[in-house]
Write an enzyme that holds these catalytic residues in place. Structure first.
Site, short mmCIF file in Angstrom:
data_model
loop_
_atom_site.label_atom_id
_atom_site.label_comp_id
_atom_site.label_asym_id
_atom_site.label_seq_id
_atom_site.Cartn_x
_atom_site.Cartn_y
_atom_site.Cartn_z
N ASP A 100 28.27 -5.28 -83.64
CA ASP A 100 29.32 -5.83 -82.80
C ASP A 100 30.63 -5.81 -83.59
O ASP A 100 30.66 -6.21 -84.75
CB ASP A 100 28.96 -7.29 -82.44
CG ASP A 100 29.17 -7.59 -80.97
OD1 ASP A 100 30.31 -7.40 -80.50
OD2 ASP A 100 28.21 -8.01 -80.31
N ASP A 202 33.78 -6.01 -78.82
CA ASP A 202 34.01 -7.25 -78.09
C ASP A 202 35.41 -7.26 -77.45
O ASP A 202 36.41 -6.99 -78.14
CB ASP A 202 33.90 -8.41 -79.09
CG ASP A 202 33.75 -9.75 -78.43
OD1 ASP A 202 32.76 -9.97 -77.72
OD2 ASP A 202 34.64 -10.61 -78.61
N GLU A 257 33.43 -3.76 -74.47
CA GLU A 257 33.22 -4.84 -73.51
C GLU A 257 34.56 -5.10 -72.82
O GLU A 257 35.53 -5.45 -73.47
CB GLU A 257 32.74 -6.10 -74.22
CG GLU A 257 32.30 -7.16 -73.20
CD GLU A 257 32.55 -8.59 -73.66
OE1 GLU A 257 31.93 -9.49 -73.10
OE2 GLU A 257 33.40 -8.80 -74.55
N HIS A 329 23.72 -11.43 -73.76
CA HIS A 329 23.72 -12.79 -74.32
C HIS A 329 24.69 -13.74 -73.62
O HIS A 329 24.75 -14.91 -73.98
CB HIS A 329 24.06 -12.71 -75.81
CG HIS A 329 25.47 -12.21 -76.03
ND1 HIS A 329 25.87 -10.93 -75.71
CD2 HIS A 329 26.57 -12.84 -76.48
CE1 HIS A 329 27.15 -10.80 -75.96
NE2 HIS A 329 27.61 -11.94 -76.44
N ASP A 330 25.49 -13.22 -72.69
CA ASP A 330 26.44 -14.07 -71.96
C ASP A 330 25.98 -14.35 -70.53
O ASP A 330 26.67 -15.07 -69.80
CB ASP A 330 27.81 -13.38 -71.86
CG ASP A 330 28.52 -13.26 -73.20
OD1 ASP A 330 28.26 -14.09 -74.09
OD2 ASP A 330 29.34 -12.33 -73.33
O1 TEU Z 1 32.66 -12.19 -74.14
C1 TEU Z 1 33.88 -12.09 -73.46
C2 TEU Z 1 33.93 -12.71 -72.16
O2 TEU Z 1 34.65 -12.25 -71.32
C3 TEU Z 1 33.09 -13.89 -71.94
O3 TEU Z 1 33.84 -15.02 -72.07
C4 TEU Z 1 32.50 -13.76 -70.58
O4 TEU Z 1 33.42 -13.96 -69.60
C5 TEU Z 1 31.44 -14.75 -70.36
O5 TEU Z 1 30.77 -15.02 -71.52
C6 TEU Z 1 30.45 -14.17 -69.37
O6 TEU Z 1 30.00 -15.14 -68.57
C7 TEU Z 1 32.62 -11.80 -75.48
C8 TEU Z 1 31.26 -12.11 -76.07
O7 TEU Z 1 30.28 -11.35 -75.41
C9 TEU Z 1 31.02 -13.58 -75.98
O8 TEU Z 1 29.74 -13.93 -76.42
C10 TEU Z 1 32.07 -14.26 -76.83
O9 TEU Z 1 31.95 -15.66 -76.68
C11 TEU Z 1 33.48 -13.84 -76.43
O10 TEU Z 1 33.63 -12.44 -76.26
C12 TEU Z 1 34.46 -14.21 -77.52
O11 TEU Z 1 34.26 -13.39 -78.63
#
Ligand code: TEU
Ligand code: CA
Length: 562
Positions: A100, A202, A257, A329-330
């Site tokens: 990442d 990211d 992303e 993971h989100d």
């Molecule tokens: O996620 C970016 C992001 O847009 C998230 O806030 C997203 O909207 C949400 O998690 C989805 O429901 C990335 C990473 O994947 C996330 O884990 C991090 O917290 C974030 O960036 C900050 O680095």
């Protein structure tokens, strides 16, 4: 244009969230030696790329998405020697490791930020985005943060605000400063020289901030300000520079992303001739059953889902490259969200989702535990959540006047913690994840849903994924799955998702019933061969498609006459 073949065109990526994958030393936190122990498991699944969520040194306010040193491994995850061993052991199994790359922001504990913050004339001041307050003392503009009401935090000592699109412990780097960009490029070389397979980048579409920092004007469609800081020309310019300085020298997979993207943006990022990145994660399809920003749930609409996926499939055909995913993971657990996690349909619906996605064009991503049909966990109270975003959404809902029960219900549907509950390895204590106290309590259903059960049972979801991966990588259907044209059938059908893939003299028809009801449909194709069926008992009953009755969540791949 015809696509020049790249090694990642038929790759299937397996995402690991290291904290929750496998704990080797009993401290309750997954680690790199724990990942090495499970490489054979991933190899047997057939995946040839692992995307590792961040393992760098970090205060872990956002579980590693807040990096305090880009060239060190977090001690709870292991050492640099462990990381090098992981690369070596993965390589032995023909698996590439994608790390990442979190460079929109750092941790506030990163020495760069510590220096930047120390005084207005520090040489690193301009490495982050500092602005004077407005004359009335308020923030420089009205942008919001993903994790806090405001994207700006005042530093009392120097009297200026700094920008953070995420938490105030994740200050945004100033990409307008060439020294910042070159520090990032050097760091990328450092890792790529160790033999990395690429980077997942990211929120890479947010690195360009317009120099005049204009106020947001759109407040109902996402984090306020997004129209200014996502997908602007600067982001593309920086990515092309990154390609020029770094990426062109390595044969790697890069996936950006990118929330708030259209298919046109997708083409800008991934068209090979633009020399930016290999592919992006778009967010349209994971946004249709909720307004994330307002923490509001919406009904899942299959017609809309099909429209989104089909538009991406078609608009990027030979003009870029897709990545396709159900979860990460989100996101909540796919089977709970789009299928059914009740005992009767969990297995068959998880297989249906897998078939639907894995026959599309683009690179499929599997999130750890998805191949087992792991489900959402039921959280009893707000205290049980770990994720900072869950806490923020809960506060937001309380401020809007929702009841604690309503807040909890939303998080039980959508919290990012569902994905972060530790992986289920076997039915022993703590699912074999740890001998100690897990950092986040497990889902109690691990006694039935676990990797050992799945590997031993030839009819499991895991083996279904294995077969899908094999079809894409090494079967007569490889080319049609990887490079075929995509065509949606019956766009208005709200219960069944059917599409066709065609390439040269081959055509595959994929039919998926998204409901727990029988569905009868008529298709004007002639069956050549049943390739895969998630109901094993009726394989022989399919002789014609003139009137087929799909069982609940049934999904089939059929070779049809061209
Ligand atoms: O996620 C970016 C992001 O847009 C998230 O806030 C997203 O909207 C949400 O998690 C989805 O429901 C990335 C990473 O994947 C996330 O884990 C991090 O917290 C974030 O960036 C900050 O680095
Ligand atoms: Ca550990």
């Amino acid at each position: 244009m015809s696509m020049e073949p790249r090694w990642w065109h038929d790759a299937v990526v397996y995402q690991i969230y290291p904290r929750s994958f496998n704990d080797s030393n009993g401290d309750g936190i997954g680690d790199i030696p724990g990942i090495i122990e499970k490489l054979d498991y991933i190899q047997s699944l057939g995946s040839n790329v692992i995307w590792l969520s961040p393992v760098y040194q970090s205060p872990m306010e956002d579980n590693g998405y807040d990096i305090s040193s880009y060239r060190d491994i977090a001690p709870e995850f292991g050492t640099m020697a462990d990381m090098e061993k992981l690369l070596f052991e993965a390589d032995k199994r023909q698996i590439k490791i994608v790390m990442d790359l979190v460079v929109n922001h750092t941790s506030d504990q990163h020495p760069w930020f510590q220096e930047s913050k120390s005084s207005k004339d520090n040489p690193k001041r301009d490495w982050y985005i500092w602005k004077d307050p407005k004359s009335d003392g308020t923030p420089p503009n009205n942008w919001e943060s993903f994790f806090e009401p405001q994207a700006w935090t005042l530093d009392e000592a120097t009297g200026q605000y700094y920008l953070h699109l995420f938490s105030h412990q994740q200050p945004d780097l100033n990409w307008a400063n060439p020294d910042v960009r070159h520090a990032v490029y050097d760091m990328m070389h450092f890792w790529l020289k160790k033999g990395l397979g690429g980077f997942r980048m990211d929120v890479i579409n947010m690195i360009g901030k317009p120099s005049d920092f204009p106020d947001a004007t759109i407040f109902d469609a996402g984090v306020a300000g997004w129209e200014h800081w996502s997908n602007n020309l600067l982001a593309h310019q920086y990515l092309r520079e990154m390609h020029d300085h770094v990426l062109q020298h390595y044969d790697v997979l890069t996936v950006g992303e990118t929330p708030f993207t259209t298919t046109l943006d997708g083409r800008y990022y991934s068209h090979p001739d633009r020399n930016e990145i290999s592919m992006i994660f778009q967010f349209e399809h994971v946004s249709i059953d909720r307004e994330e920003h307002n923490a509001v749930k919406k009904p899942f609409d299959l017609v809309q889902y099909k429209e989104i996926m089909s538009r991406w499939q078609q608009d990027l055909y030979q003009k870029g490259w897709n990545s396709v995913y159900w979860s990460n993971h989100d996101q909540p657990r796919a089977v709970s969200r789009y299928g059914s996690d009740c005992p009767q349909y969990r297995v068959v619906s998880a297989k249906m989702l897998a078939t639907t996605l894995h026959c599309m064009s683009g690179t499929p991503y599997i999130y750890q535990g998805e191949e087992l049909g792991m489900t959402n966990k039921h959280f009893e109270s707000i205290e049980e959540f770990n994720d900072l975003m869950a806490k923020f959404h809960y506060e937001k809902m309380m401020k809007k006047g929702l009841s604690p029960e309503e807040g909890l219900a939303f998080l039980n549907d959508f919290s990012r913690d569902h994905a972060r509950v530790p992986m289920h390895w076997d039915s022993s204590n703590n699912a074999g994840f740890t001998n100690g106290q897990p950092w986040l309590p497990l889902n109690s259903n691990y006694t039935e849903i676990n990797a050992q059960q799945a590997v031993d049972d030839k009819t499991s979801i895991y083996h279904h994924y294995r077969q899908l991966i094999e079809l894409r990588k090494a079967s007569p259907y490889r080319d049609v799955i990887v490079y075929g044209r995509y065509e949606l059938i019956e766009p208005e059908d709200a219960h069944v998702y059917a599409y066709l893939r065609r390439h040269e003299q081959r055509a595959l028809l994929v039919i998926s019933n998204f409901t727990d009801q029988l569905q009868t449909r008529h298709y004007s194709f002639n069956i050549e061969k049943m390739v895969l069926n998630n109901y094993s008992d009726d394989e022989l009953n399919w002789t014609s498609l003139k009137a087929v009755t799909l069982k609940p969540y049934q999904s089939v791949i059929i070779e049809v006459a061209c």
